[in-house]
Design an enzyme around this catalytic site. Structure first.
Site, short mmCIF file in Angstrom:
data_model
loop_
_atom_site.label_atom_id
_atom_site.label_comp_id
_atom_site.label_asym_id
_atom_site.label_seq_id
_atom_site.Cartn_x
_atom_site.Cartn_y
_atom_site.Cartn_z
N ASP A 145 -0.04 3.78 1.38
CA ASP A 145 -0.35 4.48 2.65
C ASP A 145 0.63 4.12 3.77
O ASP A 145 0.69 4.83 4.77
CB ASP A 145 -1.78 4.14 3.10
CG ASP A 145 -2.82 4.47 2.04
OD1 ASP A 145 -2.54 5.31 1.18
OD2 ASP A 145 -3.92 3.88 2.08
N THR A 183 0.84 -1.20 0.00
CA THR A 183 0.00 0.00 0.00
C THR A 183 0.88 1.24 0.00
O THR A 183 1.90 1.29 0.69
CB THR A 183 -0.98 0.10 1.21
OG1 THR A 183 -1.51 1.44 1.23
CG2 THR A 183 -0.36 -0.17 2.55
O1 F6P Z 1 -5.17 2.91 -0.08
C1 F6P Z 1 -4.58 3.51 -1.18
C2 F6P Z 1 -5.35 4.72 -1.63
O2 F6P Z 1 -4.68 5.32 -2.71
C3 F6P Z 1 -5.64 5.75 -0.52
O3 F6P Z 1 -4.53 6.56 -0.26
C4 F6P Z 1 -6.82 6.47 -1.11
O4 F6P Z 1 -7.63 7.05 -0.12
C5 F6P Z 1 -7.57 5.38 -1.82
O5 F6P Z 1 -6.64 4.34 -2.08
C6 F6P Z 1 -8.20 5.79 -3.12
O6 F6P Z 1 -8.95 4.73 -3.60
P1 F6P Z 1 -9.55 4.62 -5.07
O7 F6P Z 1 -8.41 4.36 -6.02
O8 F6P Z 1 -10.48 3.48 -5.00
O9 F6P Z 1 -10.20 5.94 -5.38
#
Ligand code: F6P
Length: 343
Positions: free
Chosen positions: A128, A126
């Site tokens: 994050d 991730t």
């Molecule tokens: O968990 C990774 C992430 O990029 C987060 O930082 C973000 O909030 C989320 O995924 C965004 O998700 P999606 O690509 O589904 O919009």
């Protein structure tokens, strides 16, 4: 010949392909057959797979994203989902499964271990960096460097126009990208989900900076940062299958308040999915490669229900169940260092 299945689930990130390549290469060396499952848990519900041989992973090391595709599908939220997952595993003759994902994908893996599919090994990914039990997840380093480069670029335009620029970064409920990109990019203020935003303090830091002759400021805000008594700013209220809202928009809110309260012209830049794209950094390629090799070793040694992890310089394995219990939020000492450069 024993068969290993591999899937990548949740948000993609740079470093997934190095893991897939490493798993296929190591499995080949050990005499295992590998089946690629498309689009995370969805592929096991729909029996959607591809053959992964040496040729199919050739040249993927520097590629961002995942050649397997991904989804945010949760089999526990689909009618008969878990039974279909079990059925597909049986039908394909999969002896062990490698689940590459973040808290959501690995949370499902951990539940499945208890619900009748014990032979699972987890690999943490991730941008994050919010998974506990591992010092780093791959994907984070690349995202961090991308965010840092964007902050560098925003500096020159902010300085030329004597503006405040608010940079909104991802990270969900943890401030890792904000703090590390902020330190690396020389941010003047960093706002994170772990601490409530005090807009008066933000404005007074900007005034302090201006009083020592600076005419511009860079404010980095994590998408999950929020004011004390307010809800998180979201793009939509709808929850996904893992109960997450789509974050985003706090940057706009902060920028408007800063401009109103300080009178300084303010702009906002939302980095968004740019942080998730692109070629993995050397760090993420190496970490992904080490995780992939270790995951196959765990299968070879029948160490299931485990997750590979980085501890200092070593690759270890930890309990999958423990690893998804709680999120890893920002290191307070690191934030204290960032604060020395505020204002
Ligand atoms: O968990 C990774 C992430 O990029 C987060 O930082 C973000 O909030 C989320 O995924 C965004 O998700 P999606 O690509 O589904 O919009």
């Amino acid at each position: 010949m024993a068969k290993i299945g591999i899937l990548t689930g949740g948000g993609d990130c740079p470093g997934l392909n190095p893991v897939i390549r490493a798993v296929v290469r190591k499995a080949h060396n050990e005499g295992y057959e590998i089946i690629g499952i498309r689009n995370g848990w969805k592929g096991l519900i729909e029996n959607n797979t591809i053959t992964l041989d040496l040729a199919s992973v050739s040249g993927i090391l520097p590629k961002g994203g995942t050649i397997l595709g991904t989804s945010r599908t949760n089999p526990y939220k689909k009618e008969g989902g878990v039974d279909k997952v079990k059925e597909t595993i049986r039908a394909l003759g999969i002896d062990a499964l490698i689940a590459v994902g973040g808290e959501d994908t690995l949370g499902v893996a951990s539940r499945l271990v208890k619900d009748g599919i014990p032979s699972i090994v987890g690999v943490p990914k991730t941008i994050d960096n919010d998974l506990s039990s591992t010092d780093y997840t791959f994907g984070f380093d690349t995202a961090l460097n991308t965010a840092m480069e964007c902050i560098d670029r925003l500096h020159t335009t902010a300085e030329s126009h004597h503006r405040i620029i608010v940079v909104e970064v991802m990270g969900r409920h943890a401030g890792w990208i904000a703090v590390e990109a902020g330190i690396a990019g020389g941010a003047d203020i960093i706002l994170i989900p772990e601490l409530p935003i005090d807009i008066e303090e933000v404005c007074s830091l900007i005034h302090k900076r201006h009083s020592r002759g600076k005419t511009f400021s860079i404010v980095v805000v994590a998408e999950g940062a929020q004011f004390k008594e307010e809800d998180m700013v979201t793009q939509e209220q709808k929850l996904d299958e893992f109960g997450h809202v789509r974050l985003g928009g706090i940057g706009e809110k902060i920028a408007a308040l800063i401009e109103k309260k300080t009178g300084y012209e303010t702009r906002v830049s939302v980095l968004g999915h740019i942080q998730r794209g692109g070629s993995p950094s050397a760090f993420d390629r190496i970490l992904g490669t080490r995780f992939g090799v270790k995951a196959v070793e765990l299968i070879k040694n029948k160490k299931f229900g485990r997750m590979v992890a980085l501890a200092g310089k070593n690759i270890i394995d930890v309990s999958l169940e423990e690893a998804v219990k709680e999120l890893k939020t920002i290191d307070k000492e690191l934030y204290a260092i960032a604060k020395e450069f505020f204002g």
